[in-house]
Design an enzyme around this catalytic site. Sequence first.
Site, PDB file in Angstrom:
ATOM      1  N   CYS A  43      37.892 -31.044  11.124  1.00  0.00           N
ATOM      2  CA  CYS A  43      37.436 -32.406  11.463  1.00  0.00           C
ATOM      3  C   CYS A  43      38.425 -33.195  12.311  1.00  0.00           C
ATOM      4  O   CYS A  43      38.141 -34.324  12.685  1.00  0.00           O
ATOM      5  CB  CYS A  43      37.088 -33.179  10.198  1.00  0.00           C
ATOM      6  SG  CYS A  43      38.520 -33.769   9.268  1.00  0.00           S
ATOM      7  N   CYS A  63      55.025 -30.473   7.094  1.00  0.00           N
ATOM      8  CA  CYS A  63      55.307 -31.744   6.432  1.00  0.00           C
ATOM      9  C   CYS A  63      54.022 -32.569   6.477  1.00  0.00           C
ATOM     10  O   CYS A  63      53.611 -33.031   7.539  1.00  0.00           O
ATOM     11  CB  CYS A  63      56.452 -32.430   7.176  1.00  0.00           C
ATOM     12  SG  CYS A  63      56.983 -33.977   6.457  1.00  0.00           S
ATOM     13  N   CYS A  86      37.155 -33.866   5.104  1.00  0.00           N
ATOM     14  CA  CYS A  86      36.032 -32.910   5.197  1.00  0.00           C
ATOM     15  C   CYS A  86      36.064 -31.832   4.123  1.00  0.00           C
ATOM     16  O   CYS A  86      35.153 -31.012   4.056  1.00  0.00           O
ATOM     17  CB  CYS A  86      35.988 -32.280   6.584  1.00  0.00           C
ATOM     18  SG  CYS A  86      37.325 -31.086   6.889  1.00  0.00           S
TER      19      CYS A  86
END
EC number: 1.8.4.12
Length: 139
Positions: free
Chosen positions: A100, A120, A51
């Site tokens: 999103c 991470c 997005c």
Amino acid sequence: MTNDSASRTPSDNTELTEMQRYVTQQRGTEPAFSGKLLHNKRTGVYHCLCCQAPLFYSDSKYDSGCGWPSFDQPVSSEAVRYLEDDSHNMRRIEIRCGQCDAHLGHVFPDGPKTTGERYCVNSASLSFIDDVDGERVDG
């Protein structure tokens, strides 16, 4: 927020690669040390591949040695959302895009002294936009 993961694609309407789809839509993990953005040292902003919401600034990236891009904090508290993840017989905190809901990776409490956190993140879930020339590199 929708959970219709099958309909998500990058904002430029290109197709996700198999690895990008696996990571962002199926909560997968790319192989360690394989991501295109792992060794990126340029100045800019890391965005959600799906997005294009901003997620991490390059100055929060550091080399943790774990094999995936690591950051000590997101751009804002709303940039990512956190979910308990008990898969693979481990207790972890999954991180997803706050806009999103694409899977990004996990956050661990073993980061640098600045925040104590290590975000991470799979390269395959990110787009990097260079501050100098505006070049976009998809992970």
